[in-house]
Write an enzyme that holds these catalytic residues in place. Sequence first.
Site, PDB file in Angstrom:
ATOM      1  N   GLU A 211      66.691  32.639   1.576  1.00 46.25           N
ATOM      2  CA  GLU A 211      67.254  33.286   3.029  1.00 46.25           C
ATOM      3  C   GLU A 211      68.683  33.204   3.865  1.00 46.25           C
ATOM      4  O   GLU A 211      69.182  32.870   4.590  1.00 46.25           O
ATOM      5  CB  GLU A 211      66.062  33.301   4.080  1.00 46.25           C
ATOM      6  CG  GLU A 211      64.528  33.274   3.778  1.00 46.25           C
ATOM      7  CD  GLU A 211      63.795  33.321   4.901  1.00 46.25           C
ATOM      8  OE1 GLU A 211      64.279  32.467   6.079  1.00 46.25           O
ATOM      9  OE2 GLU A 211      62.426  33.188   4.730  1.00 46.25           O
TER      10      GLU A 211
ATOM     11  N   GLU B 256      57.610  34.004   0.570  1.00 45.37           N
ATOM     12  CA  GLU B 256      56.881  33.856   1.568  1.00 45.37           C
ATOM     13  C   GLU B 256      56.383  34.604   2.213  1.00 45.37           C
ATOM     14  O   GLU B 256      56.886  35.875   2.231  1.00 45.37           O
ATOM     15  CB  GLU B 256      58.289  33.262   2.075  1.00 45.37           C
ATOM     16  CG  GLU B 256      58.654  31.653   1.998  1.00 45.37           C
ATOM     17  CD  GLU B 256      60.009  31.080   2.518  1.00 45.37           C
ATOM     18  OE1 GLU B 256      60.044  31.858   3.563  1.00 45.37           O
ATOM     19  OE2 GLU B 256      60.915  30.520   2.087  1.00 45.37           O
TER      20      GLU B 256
HETATM   21  O1  IFM Z   1      59.949  27.646   7.484  1.00 45.22           O
HETATM   22  C1  IFM Z   1      60.812  28.492   7.371  1.00 45.22           C
HETATM   23  C2  IFM Z   1      61.346  28.521   5.749  1.00 45.22           C
HETATM   24  O2  IFM Z   1      61.888  27.256   6.129  1.00 45.22           O
HETATM   25  C3  IFM Z   1      62.168  29.878   5.856  1.00 45.22           C
HETATM   26  N1  IFM Z   1      61.281  31.290   6.007  1.00 45.22           N
HETATM   27  C4  IFM Z   1      60.940  31.363   7.096  1.00 45.22           C
HETATM   28  C5  IFM Z   1      59.365  30.368   7.647  1.00 45.22           C
HETATM   29  C6  IFM Z   1      58.821  30.039   8.397  1.00 45.22           C
HETATM   30  O3  IFM Z   1      60.031  30.438   9.699  1.00 45.22           O
END
Ligand code: IFM
Length: 443
Positions: A164, A349
């Site tokens: 990210e 994710e």
């Molecule tokens: O917890 C985070 C993760 O570290 C990166 N992506 C989003 C998740 C939720 O906010």
Amino acid sequence: MLTRADFPDDFVFGAATSAYQIEGHSFGGAGPTLWDSFAAKPDKVVNGETGAIACDHYHRFPQDLALLQGFDAYRFSTSWARVLPEGKGQINQQGLDFYDRLVDTTLANGLSPFLTLYHWDMPAALDDLGGWTHPDVAHWFGDFCDIVLDRIGDRVASVATINEPWCVTYLSYFLGYHAPGLQDISATAQSVHNVLKAHGEAMLRLRSRGQKNLGIVLNFEAVTPASQSEADHKATQRYDAIMNRLFAQPVFSGTYPQPVLAEFEPHLPANWQDDMTMISAELDWLGVNYYTSKTVADEPALPWPHLGFLGSDRPKTQMGWEIHPEGLFDILHWLEQEFTGKTPLFITENGMALADEIENQAVHDPARISFIQTHLQQVQKAIHFGVNVKGYFYWSLLDNFEWAFGYEKRFGLVHVDFETQKRTPKSSFDFLRDLGSDQIKSP
Ligand code: IFM
């Protein structure tokens, strides 16, 4: 009802975590990270909490990974400051030993190790030198990658360079919500370019060492204009450029999106164009993180990018993020059409925070089961439309340190009592494990 048979045979079901959020950073000789410095400042992190103990995964990883039997894969990250406490120079052998054991234990539980090299835990010593704005940071990162892969590169199934980049840069240097908490357009532009350079440098080094299955993990939001007005459409394009294209476009096309470049160019390093070939080196896969959507309005009275966000009737998670599974299909389809073609995509994710509570020694979370199911339906639809989606990782395996929100927001498939470190798998855990391992289930 979805079953395993609804997905291709080689589709991967897994769960994801990151180092600083679960390991317990005070153990094993790790150096401080920029999140330790950030949490020490007033009002930056809820209750000033840190990842010092977190889920104590550093000591409990054998039990945690045993839980994942029946899944196909485990996505984890390596902590730069655990391996190199000062960010460069002296290596902490205990840190490398830990990741060595972690990978072996992952494999011993029948799981493919999906490594992410950087998930937000910049060593404080490097942050003190300017962190992602420092002109040498790509080189420092490349050295860290080599050190990690010298030790575990022979056993990992796939490698992502950075998780990210939007959060590493825009959220952290422009909006100031994440460490280091700046609100500075010049630092933002530099950090964006340097993160991309770091990705490019890592790709170069990993390819030259023969490492396989290389990718990057980007986060996306589905975006809709608040009205049919031209102003709201243009605002949506600006937000889309910042949120969805700022990293995808350089990585796949070697260019910056125009609405962002117009603001960033005066702050980019001289001859930045020369880096774009390295930045757009071919990827073996792209990781897609998807949680939510936004409805965007023009707000000319606000500073650039002049954006307002409207509420909607959609249900929301504990984070206040609206739940919009159809947006995942839109993002996957758009990525395939515009950037990725047949390059494999992994949902690296997707998940929701809920205020989960233990009742009768169990956590019943039907809302999370529904979240997973409705998003997987959109993945299945994307596959049906020809998008090459190869896997789904739920975020997260464990309740953990949710950055500026501390420990209150619970994303896990497994409940963690942070006083006792007791793990309690939630009903969503059984649901996803059974789905992935092809057993009959009922939500
Ligand atoms: O917890 C985070 C993760 O570290 C990166 N992506 C989003 C998740 C939720 O906010």
